[in-house]
Design an enzyme around this catalytic site. Structure first.
Site, PDB file in Angstrom:
ATOM      1  N   ASN B 397       0.829  -1.191   0.000  1.00 53.47           N
ATOM      2  CA  ASN B 397       0.000   0.000   0.000  1.00 53.47           C
ATOM      3  C   ASN B 397       0.869   1.249   0.000  1.00 53.47           C
ATOM      4  O   ASN B 397       1.044   1.914  -1.031  1.00 53.47           O
ATOM      5  CB  ASN B 397      -0.940  -0.033   1.210  1.00 53.47           C
ATOM      6  CG  ASN B 397      -1.974   1.058   1.167  1.00 53.47           C
ATOM      7  OD1 ASN B 397      -1.906   1.952   0.345  1.00 53.47           O
ATOM      8  ND2 ASN B 397      -2.939   0.992   2.051  1.00 53.47           N
ATOM      9  N   ASP B 398       1.469   1.542   1.138  1.00 55.16           N
ATOM     10  CA  ASP B 398       2.207   2.794   1.278  1.00 55.16           C
ATOM     11  C   ASP B 398       3.329   2.947   0.247  1.00 55.16           C
ATOM     12  O   ASP B 398       3.572   4.038  -0.247  1.00 55.16           O
ATOM     13  CB  ASP B 398       2.786   2.897   2.688  1.00 55.16           C
ATOM     14  CG  ASP B 398       1.685   2.841   3.751  1.00 55.16           C
ATOM     15  OD1 ASP B 398       0.565   3.281   3.438  1.00 55.16           O
ATOM     16  OD2 ASP B 398       1.949   2.358   4.863  1.00 55.16           O
ATOM     17  N   VAL B 399       3.993   1.836  -0.086  1.00 60.82           N
ATOM     18  CA  VAL B 399       5.135   1.947  -0.998  1.00 60.82           C
ATOM     19  C   VAL B 399       4.717   2.160  -2.443  1.00 60.82           C
ATOM     20  O   VAL B 399       5.556   2.327  -3.319  1.00 60.82           O
ATOM     21  CB  VAL B 399       6.060   0.707  -0.905  1.00 60.82           C
ATOM     22  CG1 VAL B 399       6.677   0.599   0.477  1.00 60.82           C
ATOM     23  CG2 VAL B 399       5.346  -0.568  -1.284  1.00 60.82           C
ATOM     24  N   THR B 400       3.390   2.146  -2.697  1.00 61.65           N
ATOM     25  CA  THR B 400       2.915   2.431  -4.048  1.00 61.65           C
ATOM     26  C   THR B 400       2.065   3.700  -4.071  1.00 61.65           C
ATOM     27  O   THR B 400       1.453   4.010  -5.081  1.00 61.65           O
ATOM     28  CB  THR B 400       2.030   1.285  -4.581  1.00 61.65           C
ATOM     29  OG1 THR B 400       0.862   1.199  -3.738  1.00 61.65           O
ATOM     30  CG2 THR B 400       2.756  -0.036  -4.554  1.00 61.65           C
ATOM     31  N   ALA B 438       0.225   2.411   7.772  1.00 58.79           N
ATOM     32  CA  ALA B 438       0.517   3.784   8.161  1.00 58.79           C
ATOM     33  C   ALA B 438      -0.766   4.581   8.356  1.00 58.79           C
ATOM     34  O   ALA B 438      -0.729   5.712   8.822  1.00 58.79           O
ATOM     35  CB  ALA B 438       1.395   4.455   7.126  1.00 58.79           C
TER      36      ALA B 438
END
Lengths: 110, 471
Positions: B397-400, B438
């Site tokens: 999620n966050d890394v994209t 996050a």
């Protein structure tokens, strides 16, 4: 041993560590971490050395726990790292079919 | 003060030197995939030598109970450590590493406690007392911090950041209490209470407070940082106990932990102090939620995804923590094979902080026999997204999250991401619409080219593979 010398060794060991581990491929971040994790289990030595000096049951109790913790740290850390690294070793570089064919892992990184 | 009566301290110290030389050689081996297995074994040999050398101290079995107590500790440790290490699933590795790290820190703190009791009320030379107290603080922080990290990863505690008001101030206050206690005790104050409350407990609360607000992508940074902490505290214990093996080994770990911490922090474009001072988001400006902004997501079916993937030229798979949670790595490997069988080029995009531990995704994919040459690091894969037909995001999620590039107000703004939104189409596999670890909403999900496949990642991937094979 002289404290100054000990601190000097401490600082030098830090630099050696930085030099030795300066370039790690991303692939090996986890094994490197769990391997170094096992190494700090060396505090076990401290607990072993203090045990004969322990006075009273409470101190002995604390040290038995410290020895237990240190042993978990060492034994668990090295075993887990070994398990992980074995997986990296048997890398089939050929497409499906001959999975066990290349135990040598000649390709190494990439 | 320990090795005084030794008959052969030179031999023991000589063995220590052999031991730490083997650690250095072993660590060097750990930096390359081909030499790594041997490197680990070399380091383990060094450890065995160090332990045996210590047991050679003539006075170590002094006292009738000592051998039994030492034996008891070692047997207990082996009985707990060996099965845990052999049984743990690769997906649970971050917790395991956190736990092993924690017990190391705990041992340091306990040793310092005993050391303090020995000297209580008597002479405590500063060159022993200061390192001892410092080791107690760092070891205690590491023990409690690692336990919280473990509890979060094991989902005993909620994974999202737990934010308390005035966190930074409280942490600073706790740090001052710890250091103040250290100074007071070193200045000649004899107080068991101050040692237990100010040093052990103060550091314990600090360790809790530092890790509680940490969530999601920050976890790899914290785990490496705690690893470095335990290493340094072991080294300082070595100074207190005049033990050269502890000093060198501890610092080697400290150095490697620091390097990893730095790499992880860089991969997120965040400074280490900022991460320690407080986790992502939390109470700060709640990001726009899709439903409030009137945005909708498009959900799709395994069959549609299979068709999309099968007729693509290039497919990139971007895995994240969700793949680990669902144990989907083998299913993902099967899908990769099925697609390759249809002539589709498949690559894996690995973000440096994907997952909960440095290199987490690499370990899982290695377990599933995904060849190295399909794994691409972020910098390598990002230029390829514009030529990619479909990107399959599995539990990442966050890394994209494109907000990291486009929304200066976002808590993760500035973090380098996998630019999956550049590819022709994006399919996101997700359990539900809950936001990531996050707690930040991901605008990627509302984009027109994005479709969502809800459900357990392993099940979804297996369904897709079945459909691909049926085509």
């Amino acid at each position: 041993m002289n404290t100054v010398i000990e601190v000097a060794i401490l600082v030098l060991a830090g630099f050696v560590g930085f030099e030795v581990i300066s370039k790690i491929p991303n692939t090996l971040h986890t094994p490197l971490m769990s391997g170094t994790n096992a190494i700090h289990g060396i505090v076990l030595l401290g607990a072993l050395l203090l045990m004969p000096l322990a006075s009273g049951a409470f101190e002995q109790f604390l040290l038995v726990i410290a020895i237990t913790f240190g042993t978990i740290n060492i034994v668990g850390g090295f075993l887990v790292t070994d398990r992980m690294l074995e997986m990296f070793k048997r890398k089939p570089e050929k497409p499906p079919g001959d999975r066990e064919a290349s135990p040598g892992a000649d390709e190494g990184k990439r | 003060m320990v090795a005084t009566a030794a008959i052969s301290p030179n031999i023991i110290n000589g063995l220590y030197i052999v031991a730490f030389s083997l650690f250095i050689l072993g660590l060097h081996g750990l930096t390359g995939p081909r030499t790594a297995v041997r490197g680990n074994k070399i380091a383990a040999t060094g450890m065995a030598i160090a332990v045996i050398a210590t047991l050679l101290h003539p006075h170590i079995f002094h006292g009738s109970a000592t051998p039994w107590l030492i034996g008891l500790g070692i047997v207990l440790g082996a009985a707990i450590g060996i099965p845990a290490a052999l049984r743990v699933r690769m997906t649970a590795m971050p917790q395991m590493v956190a736990l092993f790290n924690g017990v190391g820190g705990g041992a340091v703190a306990l040793i310092a406690w005993v050391e303090y009791r020995h000297h209580y009320g008597g002479a405590f030379p500063l060159k022993t007392e200061i390192p001892s107290l410092l080791a107690a603080i760092i070891g205690s922080i590491s023990f409690w911090g690692s336990n919280i990290a473990f509890a979060k990863l094991q989902e005993i505690l909620p994974g999202r950041p737990i934010k308390l008001p005035g966190q930074a101030v409280v942490n600073l206050g706790l740090l001052i209490i710890c250091l103040g206690s250290l100074i007071t005790l070193s200045a000649g104050e004899h107080s068991q209470g101050l040692f237990i409350l100010g040093i052990l407990l103060g550091a314990a609360v600090l360790g809790n407070m530092v890790v509680l607000p940490i969530g999601g992508a920050d976890m790899p940074v914290v785990i490496s940082l705690l690893n470095a902490f335990t290493g340094v505290s072991a080294a300082i214990t070595g100074v207190a106990l005049n033990n050269i093996a502890l000093i060198v080994a501890g610092m080697l770990v400290g150095a490697s932990g620091s390097i990893l911490t730095n790499l992880m922090a860089k991969a997120m474009n965040r400074s280490i102090p900022a991460i320690v001072a407080g986790g992502f988001g939390g109470a700060v400006a709640a990001p726009v939620r899709g439903d409030e902004a009137g945005l909708t997501v498009r959900s799709t079916s395994a069959q549609d995804v299979a068709i999309q993937l099968s007729y693509a030229g290039q497919v990139v798979i971007a895995p994240g923590y969700g793949m680990a949670v669902a144990q989907a790595q083998h299913a993902v490997r099967d899908l990769e094979r099925a697609l390759e069988g249809r002539g589709v080029e498949v690559k894996f995009a690995i973000h440096p902080v994907a997952g909960r531990m440095p290199g987490h995704m690499n370990v899982l994919l290695a377990e599933a026999d995904v060849p190295y040459d399909l794994l691409r690091e972020m910098d390598e894969i990002n230029p390829e997204f514009p030529h990619t037909d479909v990107t399959l995001v599995i539990g990442a999620n966050d890394v994209t999250n494109p907000a990291a590039k486009n929304e200066p107000g976002s808590p993760i703004y500035g973090m380098p991401i996998l630019e999956v939104d550049q590819s022709g189409a994006v399919i996101v596999l997700k359990r539900s619409m809950a936001s990531g670890f996050a707690g930040i909403d991901n605008p990627l999900f509302y984009e027109e080219k994005t479709s969502m496949l809800f459900g357990d990642a392993k099940q979804s991937v297996s369904d897709i593979t079945a459909e691909v094979e049926a085509l």
